[in-house]
Design a protein around this motif. Structure first.
Motif, PDB file in Angstrom:
ATOM      1  N   LYS A   1      70.956  73.101  26.353  1.00  0.00           N
ATOM      2  CA  LYS A   1      69.590  73.081  25.824  1.00  0.00           C
ATOM      3  C   LYS A   1      69.050  74.454  25.427  1.00  0.00           C
ATOM      4  CE  LYS A   1      69.168  68.610  26.475  1.00  0.00           C
ATOM      5  NZ  LYS A   1      70.510  68.322  27.046  1.00  0.00           N
ATOM      6  N   ALA A   2      69.854  75.514  25.537  1.00  0.00           N
ATOM      7  CA  ALA A   2      69.370  76.853  25.195  1.00  0.00           C
ATOM      8  C   ALA A   2      68.873  76.949  23.760  1.00  0.00           C
ATOM      9  CB  ALA A   2      70.454  77.895  25.470  1.00  0.00           C
ATOM     10  N   PRO A   3      69.586  76.417  22.754  1.00  0.00           N
ATOM     11  CA  PRO A   3      69.073  76.502  21.380  1.00  0.00           C
ATOM     12  C   PRO A   3      67.733  75.777  21.203  1.00  0.00           C
ATOM     13  CG  PRO A   3      71.419  75.997  21.377  1.00  0.00           C
ATOM     14  CD  PRO A   3      70.946  75.843  22.788  1.00  0.00           C
ATOM     15  N   LEU A   4      67.588  74.624  21.854  1.00  0.00           N
ATOM     16  CA  LEU A   4      66.332  73.895  21.751  1.00  0.00           C
ATOM     17  C   LEU A   4      65.196  74.681  22.396  1.00  0.00           C
ATOM     18  CD1 LEU A   4      64.652  71.456  21.029  1.00  0.00           C
ATOM     19  CD2 LEU A   4      65.542  70.278  23.048  1.00  0.00           C
ATOM     20  N   TRP A   5      65.473  75.303  23.541  1.00  0.00           N
ATOM     21  CA  TRP A   5      64.448  76.116  24.203  1.00  0.00           C
ATOM     22  C   TRP A   5      64.048  77.302  23.323  1.00  0.00           C
ATOM     23  CZ3 TRP A   5      60.781  75.965  27.585  1.00  0.00           C
ATOM     24  CH2 TRP A   5      60.222  77.152  28.057  1.00  0.00           C
ATOM     25  N   ALA A   6      65.022  77.925  22.688  1.00  0.00           N
ATOM     26  CA  ALA A   6      64.723  79.051  21.794  1.00  0.00           C
ATOM     27  C   ALA A   6      63.816  78.606  20.661  1.00  0.00           C
ATOM     28  CB  ALA A   6      66.025  79.639  21.256  1.00  0.00           C
ATOM     29  N   ARG A   7      64.040  77.392  20.145  1.00  0.00           N
ATOM     30  CA  ARG A   7      63.180  76.865  19.083  1.00  0.00           C
ATOM     31  C   ARG A   7      61.768  76.607  19.587  1.00  0.00           C
ATOM     32  NH1 ARG A   7      64.538  71.066  17.051  1.00  0.00           N
ATOM     33  NH2 ARG A   7      62.695  70.512  18.292  1.00  0.00           N
ATOM     34  N   ILE A   8      61.669  76.079  20.824  1.00  0.00           N
ATOM     35  CA  ILE A   8      60.355  75.827  21.415  1.00  0.00           C
ATOM     36  C   ILE A   8      59.598  77.138  21.594  1.00  0.00           C
ATOM     37  CG2 ILE A   8      59.167  75.045  23.510  1.00  0.00           C
ATOM     38  CD1 ILE A   8      61.440  72.990  23.852  1.00  0.00           C
ATOM     39  N   VAL A   9      60.294  78.155  22.103  1.00  0.00           N
ATOM     40  CA  VAL A   9      59.671  79.465  22.310  1.00  0.00           C
ATOM     41  C   VAL A   9      59.142  80.019  20.997  1.00  0.00           C
ATOM     42  CG1 VAL A   9      60.136  81.872  22.928  1.00  0.00           C
ATOM     43  CG2 VAL A   9      60.985  80.028  24.381  1.00  0.00           C
ATOM     44  N   GLN A  10      59.928  79.902  19.937  1.00  0.00           N
ATOM     45  CA  GLN A  10      59.517  80.436  18.643  1.00  0.00           C
ATOM     46  C   GLN A  10      58.351  79.641  18.056  1.00  0.00           C
ATOM     47  OE1 GLN A  10      62.547  80.308  15.581  1.00  0.00           O
ATOM     48  NE2 GLN A  10      61.565  81.935  14.413  1.00  0.00           N
ATOM     49  N   GLU A  11      58.465  78.322  18.080  1.00  0.00           N
ATOM     50  CA  GLU A  11      57.424  77.485  17.476  1.00  0.00           C
ATOM     51  C   GLU A  11      56.108  77.571  18.225  1.00  0.00           C
ATOM     52  OE1 GLU A  11      59.102  73.601  17.340  1.00  0.00           O
ATOM     53  OE2 GLU A  11      60.326  74.008  15.549  1.00  0.00           O
ATOM     54  N   GLN A  12      56.172  77.675  19.551  1.00  0.00           N
ATOM     55  CA  GLN A  12      54.965  77.700  20.373  1.00  0.00           C
ATOM     56  C   GLN A  12      54.491  79.121  20.668  1.00  0.00           C
ATOM     57  OE1 GLN A  12      53.295  74.936  21.303  1.00  0.00           O
ATOM     58  NE2 GLN A  12      54.787  73.576  20.320  1.00  0.00           N
ATOM     59  N   GLN A  13      55.225  80.115  20.168  1.00  0.00           N
ATOM     60  CA  GLN A  13      54.893  81.523  20.372  1.00  0.00           C
ATOM     61  C   GLN A  13      54.748  81.849  21.863  1.00  0.00           C
ATOM     62  OE1 GLN A  13      51.383  82.034  17.813  1.00  0.00           O
ATOM     63  NE2 GLN A  13      52.722  82.815  16.201  1.00  0.00           N
ATOM     64  N   LEU A  14      55.769  81.433  22.617  1.00  0.00           N
ATOM     65  CA  LEU A  14      55.793  81.685  24.051  1.00  0.00           C
ATOM     66  C   LEU A  14      56.369  83.061  24.324  1.00  0.00           C
ATOM     67  CD1 LEU A  14      57.216  78.262  25.303  1.00  0.00           C
ATOM     68  CD2 LEU A  14      54.818  78.889  24.939  1.00  0.00           C
ATOM     69  N   ARG A  15      56.200  83.528  25.572  1.00  0.00           N
ATOM     70  CA  ARG A  15      56.894  84.740  25.979  1.00  0.00           C
ATOM     71  C   ARG A  15      58.392  84.501  25.847  1.00  0.00           C
ATOM     72  NH1 ARG A  15      54.121  88.267  30.218  1.00  0.00           N
ATOM     73  NH2 ARG A  15      51.936  87.622  30.259  1.00  0.00           N
ATOM     74  N   PRO A  16      59.121  85.433  25.292  1.00  0.00           N
ATOM     75  CA  PRO A  16      60.557  85.218  25.044  1.00  0.00           C
ATOM     76  C   PRO A  16      61.396  85.282  26.311  1.00  0.00           C
ATOM     77  CG  PRO A  16      59.939  87.432  24.394  1.00  0.00           C
ATOM     78  CD  PRO A  16      58.654  86.739  24.789  1.00  0.00           C
ATOM     79  N   THR A  17      61.320  84.219  27.121  1.00  0.00           N
ATOM     80  CA  THR A  17      62.088  84.164  28.362  1.00  0.00           C
ATOM     81  C   THR A  17      63.457  83.542  28.082  1.00  0.00           C
ATOM     82  OG1 THR A  17      60.030  83.797  29.571  1.00  0.00           O
ATOM     83  CG2 THR A  17      62.089  83.391  30.749  1.00  0.00           C
ATOM     84  N   PRO A  18      64.556  84.243  28.345  1.00  0.00           N
ATOM     85  CA  PRO A  18      65.881  83.675  28.108  1.00  0.00           C
ATOM     86  C   PRO A  18      66.096  82.395  28.905  1.00  0.00           C
ATOM     87  CG  PRO A  18      66.020  86.047  28.511  1.00  0.00           C
ATOM     88  CD  PRO A  18      64.618  85.624  28.851  1.00  0.00           C
ATOM     89  N   TRP A  19      66.824  81.460  28.340  1.00  0.00           N
ATOM     90  CA  TRP A  19      67.064  80.167  28.968  1.00  0.00           C
ATOM     91  C   TRP A  19      67.690  80.307  30.352  1.00  0.00           C
ATOM     92  CZ3 TRP A  19      65.390  75.551  29.115  1.00  0.00           C
ATOM     93  CH2 TRP A  19      66.164  74.481  29.568  1.00  0.00           C
ATOM     94  N   GLU A  20      68.612  81.262  30.508  1.00  0.00           N
ATOM     95  CA  GLU A  20      69.287  81.414  31.802  1.00  0.00           C
ATOM     96  C   GLU A  20      68.354  81.948  32.882  1.00  0.00           C
ATOM     97  OE1 GLU A  20      70.195  85.075  29.262  1.00  0.00           O
ATOM     98  OE2 GLU A  20      70.157  82.887  29.008  1.00  0.00           O
ATOM     99  N   GLN A  21      67.180  82.449  32.495  1.00  0.00           N
ATOM    100  CA  GLN A  21      66.212  82.939  33.471  1.00  0.00           C
ATOM    101  C   GLN A  21      65.074  81.956  33.704  1.00  0.00           C
ATOM    102  OE1 GLN A  21      64.993  86.862  32.230  1.00  0.00           O
ATOM    103  NE2 GLN A  21      66.974  87.768  32.675  1.00  0.00           N
TER     104      GLN A  21
END
Length: 371
Positions: free
Chosen positions: A298-318
């Motif tokens: 799910k890392a790619p999906l999380w990265a998309r969510i972070v970008q679209e929602q303008q979240l703090r860029p927290t890596p998926w593994e963290q």
């Protein structure tokens, strides 16, 4: 503001003397984050944090982060060098933790980190007044299976390995030798935000919900059916931070071990629909699954969510240690620790656990850690 107030520290119980210098080791996990936030705004305390990871540039509320020492606590000589300028430290809160593949493997590194920290402070010339050690419910064997409930601080130890026992023995020996006071606090299931710390049940649940939301799925409880209906407990990180401040300032806390939880209990079957509602999701029937397996891609999906929602860029593994989250959500028996001892000693902090989870989720959203 909380509808149910947390423990309030009276002005007489807070030191205004400038000679109280607190070192928080493990400053930005879920426990350390709450302790640092509270102590940062409490008058009369100089604050320093220490950890292997680099500190954030600011706290979650946007205020500047306190002074920080970067050190690998498993390296005795390196810790001594890093702590060489900490001779003014008077108080220590130790909430560092090193995860390993088994309970037996956790003993040596977690004992070493505490031992190296105390030795390095002694070598730096620090004269400690109070040490607060953060333990946990594993002291009662809750990770092994059903255990005696309500668990009390006076209960006999169970057969190890359990690093909490080794840390406590070391702390008591050092306290007797060096003449400082100590308090051991045993929370269970700490709920709160943290930065770059995957050992966090709340961010695990929140990211699972965010992934479900992105996939247009209802929120299904992923743990066991036994855990769905068992009686569980949690400790709001703000309650725990208040207990730390109380332990640092109350004579009643010295040379004592205390359980610290919210003061109530909950069942996932009652709380889960409220969590789903927070994310605007329907709550469906439980569907037990291994999150370590299901969330691995799910890392790619999380990265998309972070970008679209303008979240703090927290890596998926963290975001979450999924085996840790799986363990929590598959505990299919009652988890009950008595908190009568700390209440009789004078600490009255408490919060409704449903309220706690929803408020802490809102804090994660306010800090742009989750959508």
């Amino acid at each position: 503001m909380l509808a149910i107030p947390l423990f309030e520290v009276s002005p007489m119980s807070v030191s205004t003397s400038p000679d109280r210098h607190l070192l928080v080791i493990g400053g930005y996990g879920v426990v350390g984050t709450a302790v640092v936030e509270l102590m940062h705004r409490t008058p009369g305390w100089q604050l320093t944090t220490a950890a292997r990871r680099r500190p954030p540039t600011s706290l979650l509320d946007g205020s500047p982060a306190p002074a920080h020492i970067s050190a690998d606590l498993l390296d005795a000589a390196g810790t001594a060098r890093a702590f060489s300028g900490l001779g003014s430290v008077t108080d220590l809160v130790f909430c560092a933790y090193s995860e390993r593949e088994s309970m037996a493997a956790t003993v040596a590194p977690n004992l070493a980190m505490l031992e190296h920290s105390l030795k390095a402070l002694r070598q730096a010339g620090a004269r400690l007044r109070q040490v607060v050690l953060i333990g946990g419910g594993k002291s009662y064997g809750e990770h092994l299976g059903p255990y005696k409930t309500p668990a009390k601080e006076s209960d006999p130890r169970f057969m190890g390995p359990i690093f909490y026992n080794d840390q406590e023995d070391l702390l008591w020996h050092e306290a007797e030798r060096e003449g400082f006071a100590w308090t051991v606090l045993r929370p269970d299931g700490v709920m709160g935000p943290s930065l770059n710390s995957p050992m966090n049940i709340l961010t695990g649940i929140a990211s699972f919900a965010a992934i479900s939301q992105a996939l247009n799925l209802p929120l299904r409880f992923p743990g066991s059916l036994q855990a769905w209906s068992a009686l569980h407990q949690a400790t709001d990180s703000r309650v725990l931070a208040q207990a730390v401040l109380w332990a640092l300032t109350s004579p009643n806390a010295q040379q004592q071990v205390f359980n610290v939880t919210n003061g109530d209990h909950f069942r996932w079957q009652h709380l889960w629909p409220q969590i789903a509602g927070f994310f605007g999701l329907a709550s469906a029937a439980p569907q037990p699954m291994n999150l370590g397996v299901q969330m691995a891609d799910k890392a790619p999906l999380w990265a998309r969510i972070v970008q679209e929602q303008q979240l703090r860029p927290t890596p998926w593994e963290q975001i979450a240690a999924w085996p840790f989250v799986d363990g929590w959500l598959n505990t299919g028996y009652d988890m009950v620790q008595s908190t009568i001892k700390i209440r009789q000693a004078g600490f009255t902090g408490c919060i409704d656990s449903h309220q706690s989870v929803l408020e802490q989720l809102q804090r994660l959203r306010d800090y742009r850690l989750i959508p």
